[in-house]
Design an enzyme around this catalytic site. Structure first.
Site, PDB file in Angstrom:
ATOM      1  N   ARG A  33      -1.792  -7.385   6.921  1.00 58.46           N
ATOM      2  CA  ARG A  33      -1.895  -6.174   6.107  1.00 58.46           C
ATOM      3  C   ARG A  33      -1.489  -4.961   6.941  1.00 58.46           C
ATOM      4  O   ARG A  33      -1.803  -4.902   8.136  1.00 58.46           O
ATOM      5  CB  ARG A  33      -3.328  -5.956   5.630  1.00 58.46           C
ATOM      6  CG  ARG A  33      -3.998  -7.137   4.926  1.00 58.46           C
ATOM      7  CD  ARG A  33      -5.467  -6.831   4.889  1.00 58.46           C
ATOM      8  NE  ARG A  33      -6.345  -7.793   4.253  1.00 58.46           N
ATOM      9  CZ  ARG A  33      -6.907  -8.826   4.873  1.00 58.46           C
ATOM     10  NH1 ARG A  33      -6.621  -9.096   6.137  1.00 58.46           N
ATOM     11  NH2 ARG A  33      -7.761  -9.589   4.226  1.00 58.46           N
ATOM     12  N   VAL A  51      16.545  -0.788  11.866  1.00 57.23           N
ATOM     13  CA  VAL A  51      16.684   0.651  12.122  1.00 57.23           C
ATOM     14  C   VAL A  51      16.194   0.967  13.531  1.00 57.23           C
ATOM     15  O   VAL A  51      15.079   0.611  13.913  1.00 57.23           O
ATOM     16  CB  VAL A  51      15.894   1.472  11.071  1.00 57.23           C
ATOM     17  CG1 VAL A  51      15.930   2.959  11.408  1.00 57.23           C
ATOM     18  CG2 VAL A  51      16.449   1.203   9.679  1.00 57.23           C
ATOM     19  N   GLU A  62      -1.528  -1.485   2.004  1.00 61.44           N
ATOM     20  CA  GLU A  62      -2.307  -2.723   2.083  1.00 61.44           C
ATOM     21  C   GLU A  62      -2.829  -3.017   0.677  1.00 61.44           C
ATOM     22  O   GLU A  62      -2.406  -2.388  -0.291  1.00 61.44           O
ATOM     23  CB  GLU A  62      -3.443  -2.555   3.099  1.00 61.44           C
ATOM     24  CG  GLU A  62      -4.359  -1.388   2.800  1.00 61.44           C
ATOM     25  CD  GLU A  62      -5.509  -1.246   3.780  1.00 61.44           C
ATOM     26  OE1 GLU A  62      -5.752  -2.161   4.580  1.00 61.44           O
ATOM     27  OE2 GLU A  62      -6.186  -0.207   3.741  1.00 61.44           O
ATOM     28  N   SER A  63      -3.747  -3.944   0.534  1.00 63.15           N
ATOM     29  CA  SER A  63      -4.305  -4.241  -0.782  1.00 63.15           C
ATOM     30  C   SER A  63      -4.872  -2.970  -1.411  1.00 63.15           C
ATOM     31  O   SER A  63      -5.501  -2.183  -0.708  1.00 63.15           O
ATOM     32  CB  SER A  63      -5.416  -5.283  -0.639  1.00 63.15           C
ATOM     33  OG  SER A  63      -5.972  -5.544  -1.888  1.00 63.15           O
ATOM     34  N   LYS A 118     -12.144  -6.855   0.658  1.00 60.48           N
ATOM     35  CA  LYS A 118     -12.623  -7.524  -0.557  1.00 60.48           C
ATOM     36  C   LYS A 118     -13.130  -8.935  -0.302  1.00 60.48           C
ATOM     37  O   LYS A 118     -13.652  -9.583  -1.191  1.00 60.48           O
ATOM     38  CB  LYS A 118     -11.503  -7.529  -1.605  1.00 60.48           C
ATOM     39  CG  LYS A 118     -11.306  -6.138  -2.210  1.00 60.48           C
ATOM     40  CD  LYS A 118     -10.313  -6.112  -3.322  1.00 60.48           C
ATOM     41  CE  LYS A 118      -8.898  -6.060  -2.830  1.00 60.48           C
ATOM     42  NZ  LYS A 118      -8.580  -4.862  -2.018  1.00 60.48           N
ATOM     43  N   CYS A 164      12.434 -33.135   1.859  1.00 61.08           N
ATOM     44  CA  CYS A 164      13.558 -32.382   1.288  1.00 61.08           C
ATOM     45  C   CYS A 164      14.265 -31.427   2.247  1.00 61.08           C
ATOM     46  O   CYS A 164      15.399 -31.036   1.995  1.00 61.08           O
ATOM     47  CB  CYS A 164      13.114 -31.628   0.039  1.00 61.08           C
ATOM     48  SG  CYS A 164      11.779 -30.464   0.320  1.00 61.08           S
ATOM     49  N   HIS A 209      -4.886  -6.779  -9.167  1.00 63.50           N
ATOM     50  CA  HIS A 209      -6.268  -6.291  -9.235  1.00 63.50           C
ATOM     51  C   HIS A 209      -6.491  -5.378 -10.430  1.00 63.50           C
ATOM     52  O   HIS A 209      -5.585  -4.623 -10.826  1.00 63.50           O
ATOM     53  CB  HIS A 209      -6.605  -5.525  -7.953  1.00 63.50           C
ATOM     54  CG  HIS A 209      -6.683  -6.408  -6.750  1.00 63.50           C
ATOM     55  ND1 HIS A 209      -7.789  -7.154  -6.457  1.00 63.50           N
ATOM     56  CD2 HIS A 209      -5.772  -6.701  -5.785  1.00 63.50           C
ATOM     57  CE1 HIS A 209      -7.571  -7.853  -5.351  1.00 63.50           C
ATOM     58  NE2 HIS A 209      -6.345  -7.592  -4.926  1.00 63.50           N
ATOM     59  N   GLU A 223      17.257  -3.733   5.521  1.00 57.55           N
ATOM     60  CA  GLU A 223      16.244  -4.733   5.854  1.00 57.55           C
ATOM     61  C   GLU A 223      16.621  -5.412   7.160  1.00 57.55           C
ATOM     62  O   GLU A 223      17.730  -5.882   7.309  1.00 57.55           O
ATOM     63  CB  GLU A 223      16.141  -5.739   4.703  1.00 57.55           C
ATOM     64  CG  GLU A 223      15.340  -6.988   5.003  1.00 57.55           C
ATOM     65  CD  GLU A 223      13.916  -6.716   5.496  1.00 57.55           C
ATOM     66  OE1 GLU A 223      13.204  -5.910   4.870  1.00 57.55           O
ATOM     67  OE2 GLU A 223      13.532  -7.307   6.530  1.00 57.55           O
ATOM     68  N   ILE A 240      -2.748 -11.424  -6.071  1.00 62.91           N
ATOM     69  CA  ILE A 240      -3.695 -10.979  -7.101  1.00 62.91           C
ATOM     70  C   ILE A 240      -3.243  -9.641  -7.693  1.00 62.91           C
ATOM     71  O   ILE A 240      -2.855  -8.728  -6.966  1.00 62.91           O
ATOM     72  CB  ILE A 240      -5.115 -10.772  -6.499  1.00 62.91           C
ATOM     73  CG1 ILE A 240      -5.577 -12.006  -5.718  1.00 62.91           C
ATOM     74  CG2 ILE A 240      -6.115 -10.365  -7.583  1.00 62.91           C
ATOM     75  CD1 ILE A 240      -5.730 -13.257  -6.505  1.00 62.91           C
TER      76      ILE A 240
HETATM   77  O1  G3P Z   1      -9.428  -8.049   2.161  1.00 60.46           O
HETATM   78  P1  G3P Z   1      -8.634  -6.980   1.437  1.00 60.46           P
HETATM   79  O2  G3P Z   1      -9.450  -5.943   0.790  1.00 60.46           O
HETATM   80  O3  G3P Z   1      -7.508  -6.457   2.245  1.00 60.46           O
HETATM   81  O4  G3P Z   1      -7.988  -7.722   0.179  1.00 60.46           O
HETATM   82  C1  G3P Z   1      -7.242  -8.835   0.335  1.00 60.46           C
HETATM   83  C2  G3P Z   1      -7.184  -9.474  -1.020  1.00 60.46           C
HETATM   84  O5  G3P Z   1      -6.844 -10.795  -0.892  1.00 60.46           O
HETATM   85  C3  G3P Z   1      -6.266  -8.701  -1.906  1.00 60.46           C
HETATM   86  O6  G3P Z   1      -5.699  -9.403  -2.928  1.00 60.46           O
HETATM   87  S1  FES Z   2       9.913 -33.347  -1.124  1.00 59.11           S
HETATM   88 FE1  FES Z   2       9.965 -31.221  -1.046  1.00 59.11          FE
HETATM   89  S2  FES Z   2       7.961 -30.685  -0.442  1.00 59.11           S
HETATM   90 FE2  FES Z   2       7.913 -32.832  -0.518  1.00 59.11          FE
END
Ligand code: G3P
Ligand code: FES
Length: 479
Positions: free
Chosen positions: A314, A175, A340-341, A253, A443, A52, A34, A50
């Site tokens: 995305r 990488v 992507e979604s 979507k 905080c 889906h 990473e 979400i």
């Molecule tokens: O706009 P889409 O299709 O990439 O979907 C985005 C949505 O928020 C997926 O959870």
């Molecule tokens: S004290 Fe942590 S977000 Fe407000």
């Protein structure tokens, strides 16, 4: 540094971490590479969260297959990993006859994809069950098995469980070159480290096209497609009970309104192709678009409730479907790209699929010590008074509240550091310190103190997300 692995996964987003965790079910030496300081630093930290149901993707595509398979196993995996998942259901709302026809198409497509429980609900049903939605809505497609989760907490949980089961995750490993040496890939980092691996899996998100090219594998393009969001303060009463979508368009979507598992309201995303893969800026134009479209569905939406805005990118592929395959020319190089979604939903099923494929390829035996369970950090905000008292007796720092908006104790922050958090954002995503109404105004200095103390480094060394994102500088003037 050089290490030899059976399998290396490039990219520690939710897909990479799901694959890594699934690989630890086998007796294989596995790692993830990473480039950032933490997991979930790309699309996995900035999406709708979400899960889906699976009525959107065209039947026969990989998106459809892994969406439905992912949805089917989501609850069980979240249960194993102690991650919040709420199957609250979703509605796609229609405002006119044309849109009602789209609902019918989605219903039929969903059935063909194997989605259960889909129903078109009347206007009356919608108003009875979602009384705050616009009275102009004519009907809605109800999907009872849609849900919500916290995407970065899921990624962290997959990471922790993979580590528990023997995987390595090598951070700050960008990488820059991939070579072949006999049966091994030699993967080099920008700072002159390298690892060797028999199988190499590309989960590099928006950068997956560059990695595939670097390996001499399939050429494709990933176009960065940005989505902007609002997060609203935790309301006394949720304005919506389900995920509320509008009918999809060629742009995706569309803009949704949903409760989050943490009790906020999430509104977004729009959809805009951008030039840079790293441009996570928000724009007035984009946010206005999101707000106006969301208000069409939920007229009571108010900007006064907004506590923060963000955008996510995305990884949209030019192939129009997930790219999940071993390369035809470069043996043992597997692309898992263009996720992507509905990538978050699909991630858990993709993990299983790839781990099985690799285990067959390497003839790997089962790891009989694999433990699928991981426990979340004990949270002050979730315990009863008696439980709090018990914890404070055992760990006095559990009684020291660091983030007052989200009621996060010092114990939780120290525990997050023990489990791998190294940055302010890492603490924020694991504990919610900084995610409250004041957005860290109170905080953050205290989190910096704890990070500096626990990591044994000066406060000026603490970053927001690694890569030079320092917060404090040395005092250079006056006395
Ligand atoms: O706009 P889409 O299709 O990439 O979907 C985005 C949505 O928020 C997926 O959870
Ligand atoms: S004290 Fe942590 S977000 Fe407000």
């Amino acid at each position: 540094m050089s290490r030899i692995y059976d399998v290396a996964v490039i990219g520690a987003g939710v897909v990479g971490m799901s694959i890594l965790r699934e690989l630890t079910r086998y007796r294989l030496k596995v790692c993830s590479l990473e480039k950032m300081e933490d997991v979930a630093e790309g699309a996995s930290k900035a999406n709708s969260g979400i899960v889906h149901a699976g009525y959107d993707p065209i039947e026969g595509t990989k998106k459809a297959r892994f969406n439905v398979e992912g949805n089917n196993i989501f609850a069980d995996v979240c249960n194993e990993l102690d991650v919040e998942y709420k199957m609250i259901g979703s509605l796609v709302v229609a405002f006119d006859d044309y849109e009602i026809n789209v609902l019918e198409e989605l219903l039929q497509r969903g059935k063909r994809n194997g989605v259960k429980g889909l129903e078109i609900k009347s206007q009356e049903w919608v108003f009875e069950n979602e009384p705050n939605l616009s009275r102009n809505i004519k009907a809605a497609l109800f999907a009872p098995y849609s849900g919500i989760t916290n995407p970065y907490k899921l990624t962290v949980a997959l990471f922790e469980n993979a580590i528990q089961n023997g995987a390595d995750v090598i951070f700050r490993f960008e990488v820059c070159k991939i070579e072949k040496d006999g049966d091994y890939f030699v993967v080099h980092s920008a700072d002159s480290r390298f690892i060797k691996t028999r199988v190499l899996i590309n989960c590099a998100g928006v950068h997956a096209d560059e990695i595939s090219k670097m390996a001499g594998a399939k050429l494709f393009k990933i176009y960065p497609r940005r989505g902007q969001y609002y997060i609203l303060d935790k309301p006394e009463k949720m304005p919506v009970a389900r995920v509320i979508f509008q009918v999809p368009t060629e742009k995706g979507k569309g803009i949704l309104v949903t409760p989050t598992v943490d009790g906020n309201v999430l509104v977004g995303p729009n959809s805009e192709y951008i030039d840079s893969k790293d441009d996570t800026a928000t724009t007035q134009e984009g946010l206005d678009e999101v707000f106006e479209k969301a208000r069409k569905v939920l007229p009571s939406l108010s900007k006064r409730d907004v506590i923060t805005i963000f955008s996510g990118i995305r990884a949209t592929p030019d192939t129009h479907d997930f790219i999940i395959e071993e390369d035809e020319d470069v043996k043992n190089f597997i692309n898992v790209a263009g996720i992507e979604s509905p990538g978050l939903t699909a991630s858990l099923a993709i993990g299983r699929y790839i781990a099985e494929l690799v285990s067959r390829k390497l003839n790997a035996k089962r790891n009989l010590n694999f433990n699928p369970y991981r426990e979340d950090i004990k949270r002050f905000s979730k315990l009863s008074d008696e439980e709090k008292e018990r914890m404070i007796k055992l760990y006095p720092s559990f009684g020291n509240i660091v983030c007052r908006c989200e009621l996060v104790s010092e114990y939780e922050i120290v525990e997050a550091i023990k489990r791998g958090a190294r940055t302010i954002d890492g603490i924020k995503r694991r504990t919610r310190a900084g995610m409250g109404r004041c957005q860290g105004g109170f905080c953050t200095p205290r989190v910096i103190d704890i990070l500096s103390r626990e990591l044994g480094v000066s406060k000026t060394q603490i970053t927001k997300f690694g890569k030079g994102s320092y917060i404090l500088t040395e005092k250079r003037w006056g006395k």
